[in-house]
Design an enzyme around this catalytic site. Structure first.
Site, PDB file in Angstrom:
ATOM      1  N   ASP A  36       0.278  -0.877  -0.229  1.00 40.34           N
ATOM      2  CA  ASP A  36      -0.252   0.021   0.300  1.00 40.34           C
ATOM      3  C   ASP A  36       0.960   1.198   0.193  1.00 40.34           C
ATOM      4  OD1 ASP A  36      -3.129   0.519   0.850  1.00 40.34           O
ATOM      5  OD2 ASP A  36      -2.157   2.291   1.412  1.00 40.34           O
ATOM      6  N   ILE A  37       0.787   2.279  -0.682  1.00 43.67           N
ATOM      7  CA  ILE A  37       1.605   3.460  -0.573  1.00 43.67           C
ATOM      8  C   ILE A  37       1.292   4.622   0.325  1.00 43.67           C
ATOM      9  CG2 ILE A  37       0.079   4.867  -2.186  1.00 43.67           C
ATOM     10  CD1 ILE A  37       1.499   6.040  -4.044  1.00 43.67           C
ATOM     11  N   ASN A  52     -12.720  -2.778   2.297  1.00 42.39           N
ATOM     12  CA  ASN A  52     -13.833  -2.143   2.223  1.00 42.39           C
ATOM     13  C   ASN A  52     -15.027  -2.708   1.118  1.00 42.39           C
ATOM     14  OD1 ASN A  52     -13.256  -0.566   4.754  1.00 42.39           O
ATOM     15  ND2 ASN A  52     -11.378   0.145   3.908  1.00 42.39           N
ATOM     16  N   GLY A  56     -15.919   3.282   3.349  1.00 43.03           N
ATOM     17  CA  GLY A  56     -14.804   3.927   2.911  1.00 43.03           C
ATOM     18  C   GLY A  56     -14.173   3.392   1.452  1.00 43.03           C
ATOM     19  N   SER A 112     -12.126   3.304  -0.976  1.00 41.76           N
ATOM     20  CA  SER A 112     -11.687   4.323  -2.096  1.00 41.76           C
ATOM     21  C   SER A 112     -11.205   4.047  -3.993  1.00 41.76           C
ATOM     22  CB  SER A 112     -10.589   5.382  -1.729  1.00 41.76           C
ATOM     23  OG  SER A 112      -9.149   4.809  -1.495  1.00 41.76           O
ATOM     24  N   HIS A 141     -10.257  -5.663  -3.454  1.00 40.43           N
ATOM     25  CA  HIS A 141      -8.789  -5.904  -2.183  1.00 40.43           C
ATOM     26  C   HIS A 141      -9.230  -5.631  -0.886  1.00 40.43           C
ATOM     27  CE1 HIS A 141      -9.865  -1.725  -2.009  1.00 40.43           C
ATOM     28  NE2 HIS A 141      -9.000  -1.374  -0.954  1.00 40.43           N
TER      29      HIS A 141
HETATM   30  P1  AMP Z   1      -9.996   1.607   0.555  1.00 43.35           P
HETATM   31  O1  AMP Z   1      -9.309   2.146   0.452  1.00 43.35           O
HETATM   32  O2  AMP Z   1     -10.067   0.007   0.515  1.00 43.35           O
HETATM   33  O3  AMP Z   1     -10.541   1.379  -0.688  1.00 43.35           O
HETATM   34  O4  AMP Z   1      -8.221   1.247  -0.210  1.00 43.35           O
HETATM   35  C1  AMP Z   1      -7.516   1.798  -1.647  1.00 43.35           C
HETATM   36  C2  AMP Z   1      -6.316   1.285  -0.517  1.00 43.35           C
HETATM   37  O5  AMP Z   1      -5.432   1.609  -2.074  1.00 43.35           O
HETATM   38  C3  AMP Z   1      -5.845   2.383   0.240  1.00 43.35           C
HETATM   39  O6  AMP Z   1      -4.685   1.865   1.448  1.00 43.35           O
HETATM   40  C4  AMP Z   1      -4.812   3.603  -0.499  1.00 43.35           C
HETATM   41  O7  AMP Z   1      -3.465   3.536   0.058  1.00 43.35           O
HETATM   42  C5  AMP Z   1      -3.805   2.559  -1.533  1.00 43.35           C
HETATM   43  N1  AMP Z   1      -3.709   2.774  -2.778  1.00 43.35           N
HETATM   44  C6  AMP Z   1      -4.044   3.640  -3.528  1.00 43.35           C
HETATM   45  N2  AMP Z   1      -3.488   4.278  -4.318  1.00 43.35           N
HETATM   46  C7  AMP Z   1      -1.889   3.470  -4.303  1.00 43.35           C
HETATM   47  C8  AMP Z   1      -1.154   2.680  -5.179  1.00 43.35           C
HETATM   48  N3  AMP Z   1      -0.804   3.528  -6.266  1.00 43.35           N
HETATM   49  N4  AMP Z   1      -0.080   2.477  -5.059  1.00 43.35           N
HETATM   50  C9  AMP Z   1      -0.727   1.177  -3.697  1.00 43.35           C
HETATM   51  N5  AMP Z   1      -1.727   1.523  -3.306  1.00 43.35           N
HETATM   52  C10 AMP Z   1      -2.417   2.473  -3.321  1.00 43.35           C
END
Ligand code: AMP
Length: 116
Positions: free
Chosen positions: A33-34, A89, A95, A97, A102
């Site tokens: 995760d970034i 999620n 939440g 996003s 995933h």
């Molecule tokens: P969610 O909020 O459950 O949809 O999780 C989405 C996740 O994706 C969040 O924890 C973000 O930090 C992660 N994320 C967003 N963009 C990237 C990216 N380019 N590479 C890795 N993780 C990402």
């Protein structure tokens, strides 16, 4: 593999956007995760696009097993012997996003429960 235009995780899966890949199988990919919420924070996604777990379970429930298998391999790979959390999620109220299903694999510290 179906890819949805403008889906961030489809682009990561296709290698168009770079990611720190931890493990990969024929059908799934695990990358860091970034914006990590724990010392280990890895996302496990199917290479094929499904919006969320509801979509996944409606259309390809066997793939959920593949994703959870890869998640457990991530935990082993990361040495999370004292415990870890797998969380997903699903939808706006959760939440979520990124609208590509995933599983978050979190570990490396004591994790509070319940989450916020
Ligand atoms: P969610 O909020 O459950 O949809 O999780 C989405 C996740 O994706 C969040 O924890 C973000 O930090 C992660 N994320 C967003 N963009 C990237 C990216 N380019 N590479 C890795 N993780 C990402």
């Amino acid at each position: 593999m179906s890819a949805v235009q403008d889906c961030l995780f489809c682009k990561i899966s296709a290698g168009v956007i770079p990611a720190d890949v931890v493990l990969e199988s024929d059908l799934a990919i695990a990358f860091r995760d970034i914006d990590p919420k724990a010392p280990t924070h890895v996302l496990v996604i199917p290479k094929k696009h499904f919006a969320d777990v509801t979509d996944l379970m409606s259309n390809d429930p066997d793939l959920a097993s593949e994703l959870l298998t890869l998640a457990t391999k991530v935990a082993e790979h990361e040495g999370l012997a004292t415990g870890y959390r797998i969380v997903t999620n699903n939808g706006e109220d959760s939440g979520q996003s990124v609208a590509h299903v995933h599983f978050h694999v979190l570990g490396g510290r004591s994790l509070s429960w319940p989450p916020g």
